[in-house]
Enzyme design. Structure first.
Site, PDB file in Angstrom:
ATOM      1  N   TYR A 163      31.452  36.840  38.297  1.00  0.00           N
ATOM      2  CA  TYR A 163      30.950  35.472  38.460  1.00  0.00           C
ATOM      3  C   TYR A 163      29.443  35.369  38.272  1.00  0.00           C
ATOM      4  O   TYR A 163      28.880  34.285  38.367  1.00  0.00           O
ATOM      5  CB  TYR A 163      31.288  34.953  39.864  1.00  0.00           C
ATOM      6  CG  TYR A 163      32.723  34.581  40.000  1.00  0.00           C
ATOM      7  CD1 TYR A 163      33.683  35.578  40.078  1.00  0.00           C
ATOM      8  CD2 TYR A 163      33.140  33.263  40.018  1.00  0.00           C
ATOM      9  CE1 TYR A 163      35.021  35.267  40.176  1.00  0.00           C
ATOM     10  CE2 TYR A 163      34.467  32.945  40.120  1.00  0.00           C
ATOM     11  CZ  TYR A 163      35.408  33.948  40.197  1.00  0.00           C
ATOM     12  OH  TYR A 163      36.723  33.630  40.291  1.00  0.00           O
ATOM     13  N   LYS A 234      39.812  47.121  43.697  1.00  0.00           N
ATOM     14  CA  LYS A 234      40.574  47.724  42.606  1.00  0.00           C
ATOM     15  C   LYS A 234      39.820  48.995  42.181  1.00  0.00           C
ATOM     16  O   LYS A 234      39.527  49.232  41.004  1.00  0.00           O
ATOM     17  CB  LYS A 234      40.667  46.679  41.472  1.00  0.00           C
ATOM     18  CG  LYS A 234      41.626  46.975  40.380  1.00  0.00           C
ATOM     19  CD  LYS A 234      43.088  46.860  40.784  1.00  0.00           C
ATOM     20  CE  LYS A 234      43.948  47.399  39.650  1.00  0.00           C
ATOM     21  NZ  LYS A 234      45.324  47.696  40.040  1.00  0.00           N
ATOM     22  N   ASP A 280      46.278  44.862  43.973  1.00  0.00           N
ATOM     23  CA  ASP A 280      47.657  44.497  43.619  1.00  0.00           C
ATOM     24  C   ASP A 280      48.602  44.747  44.790  1.00  0.00           C
ATOM     25  O   ASP A 280      49.522  43.960  45.046  1.00  0.00           O
ATOM     26  CB  ASP A 280      48.130  45.201  42.338  1.00  0.00           C
ATOM     27  CG  ASP A 280      47.592  46.601  42.198  1.00  0.00           C
ATOM     28  OD1 ASP A 280      46.437  46.840  42.590  1.00  0.00           O
ATOM     29  OD2 ASP A 280      48.312  47.479  41.700  1.00  0.00           O
ATOM     30  N   ASP A 304      38.993  35.309  44.993  1.00  0.00           N
ATOM     31  CA  ASP A 304      39.328  34.021  44.392  1.00  0.00           C
ATOM     32  C   ASP A 304      40.842  33.909  44.237  1.00  0.00           C
ATOM     33  O   ASP A 304      41.477  32.948  44.689  1.00  0.00           O
ATOM     34  CB  ASP A 304      38.628  33.920  43.029  1.00  0.00           C
ATOM     35  CG  ASP A 304      38.672  32.515  42.464  1.00  0.00           C
ATOM     36  OD1 ASP A 304      39.200  31.611  43.133  1.00  0.00           O
ATOM     37  OD2 ASP A 304      38.185  32.317  41.335  1.00  0.00           O
TER      38      ASP A 304
END
Ligand code: NAP
Length: 413
Positions: A163, A234, A280, A304
């Site tokens: 972002y 992640k 995930d 988000d």
């Protein structure tokens, strides 16, 4: 301080002040800037502000009162200030001066070089923590069997990651230069081919940025007596960004909160358990074992996605509040978009902004007003006097307008 170009702050209120350790001093008559927002923003603002004023009046019997101060962003700002001004300096100045603000949704057209006003606001004011509580209100239609089991607060890093807005179009001279530079650092077998075809973005994640977010999440868990803080990342794939986020998170817990936190491997009764989950897997966990989580700390993009997915699980964005908080200022906001097809129809659910107001009251230390807003909302839903989004899924519900839902909340306080 430079004067305002087009705004006149109200005379009959006082500014909230913030100390260097972040502590607020809130007068009995604080000036609070608001941005009503684009599309359906004015509909939900008109409904919500009545709820806020009613809650304060009922909680404090006239001893406290908010002086609202309209500031602009988005389409209204461009109309008033002209010259493609979507986020005027006046607005940034007002939020800095008055410390706490609240906003409706703002339009962000996709592509076309238009920077998101929401992202700009967060970056300009360094509102580094996006805080989103997600919990179920009894009676709200949900796609899962046991929505009451999800009760989390997501702390999403708000200024870094993809972002940061550092990206170049495929074929641009900047993209080609950067990719050629990158290729020169890579071994032959990993070099990128056809660099003129590749768009490129940069994902900056810093130690300071990650640590201050996790610090805020742990402090919140301490203050609210929560059992765990989970770092969502992640890091198995992106080792030096997301993996580093996890490591820095554990570092902060160890170095600054050693007395109150422990790890999953070495649990200590009564201490907050620091966990980490790969993103995930976290999406599965919130569906399968939601009650094992309470505070989630995430980098920007994971947060988000995760906060909208969690909101959907308990009934949708119409009831999902949010806040963007920094060390010097905080902006509370409806988390959904402008829902433009309903603009001006007095139809959509004002719940997201109403509940953001409850978060704002808690931030001010006005817990009695926050409780009235939460209880009023809970009871209005129990009475099944709800807006179209709930009415279409609730047996025996009466569909009411946006403004009438606000009336039902006020009547139920
Ligand atoms: P959206 O405005 O959130 O609306 C998508 C759909 O979600 C609506 O059509 C409606 O569903 C439902 N919805 C949203 N808010 C609701 C509410 N308060 N009550 C009931 N239902 C609600 O998303 P979008 O259409 O993708 O985005 C529109 C614009 O908003 C874009 O310019 C986007 O960039 C901007 N946006 C701004 C913010 C922000 O300011 N923080 C956040 C997200 C998006 P149904 O059609 O099923 O009724």
């Amino acid at each position: 301080m430079a004067p305002y170009a087009k705004l006149t702050p109200p005379k009959d209120g006082r500014a909230i002040t913030v100390a260097s350790d972040g502590t607020l001093t809130v007068p009995t008559n604080p000036v609070i800037p608001f941005i009503e927002g684009d599309g359906t923003g004015p509909d939900i603002w008109r409904a919500s502000v009545r709820v806020f004023d009613a809650a304060v009046a009922k909680a404090f019997g006239g001893e406290r009162k908010i002086t609202w101060f309209e500031v602009m962003a988005g389409e209204k700002a461009n109309t008033v200030y002209g010259d493609n001004t979507w986020l005027p300096d006046d607005t940034l100045k007002a939020i800095t001066e008055f410390v706490v603000a609240i906003k409706g949704p703002l339009t962000t057209p996709v592509g076309g070089g238009f920077r998101s006003v929401n992202v700009a606001l967060r970056q300009e004011l360094d509102l580094y923590a996006c805080v989103r509580p997600v919990r179920w209100f009894p009676g709200v239609p949900s796609p899962v069997k046991e929505p009451q089991k999800l009760d989390v607060v997501i702390f999403r890093e708000n200024t870094e990651d993809v972002y940061a807005g550092i990206e170049w179009k495929a074929g641009s001279p900047e993209a080609q230069r950067l990719l050629e530079f990158v290729n020169a650092l890579l071994p032959e077998r990993k070099r990128l081919k056809d660099v003129h075809q590749i768009g490129v973005g940069v994902k900056p994640m810093s130690e300071q940025g990650s640590k201050r977010l996790v610090r805020r999440a742990i402090r919140w868990a301490e203050a609210k007596n929560k059992s765990s803080v989970t770092l969502v990342h992640k890091g198995n794939i992106m080792k030096f960004t997301e993996g580093a986020f996890r490591d820095w998170g554990y570092d902060v817990a160890r170095a600054e909160f050693g007395a109150t936190t422990c790890t999953e491997n070495e649990p200590v009764a009564g201490k907050i358990i620091m966990k980490d989950r790969i993103a995930d897997s976290m999406f599965q966990q919130v569906l399968l074992r939601p009650d094992e989580y309470s505070v989630l700390a995430t980098p920007n993009l994971n947060g988000d996605y995760l906060s909208d997915a969690c909101a959907a699980q308990v009934g949708g964005l119409g009831m999902a509040p949010g806040a963007n908080i920094g060390d010097r200022a905080a902006v509370f906001e409806a988390t959904h978009g402008t829902a433009p097809k309903y603009a001006g129809l007095d139809k959509i659910n004002p719940g997201s902004l109403v509940l953001s107001g409850a978060m704002m009251f808690e931030h001010l230390g006005w817990d009695a007003a926050a409780k009235l807003v939460l209880d009023g909302t809970t009871r209005a839903i129990e009475k099944k006097r709800v807006t179209y989004d709930f009415a279409r899924q609730m047996q025996g519900a009466t569909e009411v307008k946006c403004s009438e839902f606000a009336d039902a909340i006020i009547a139920s306080m």
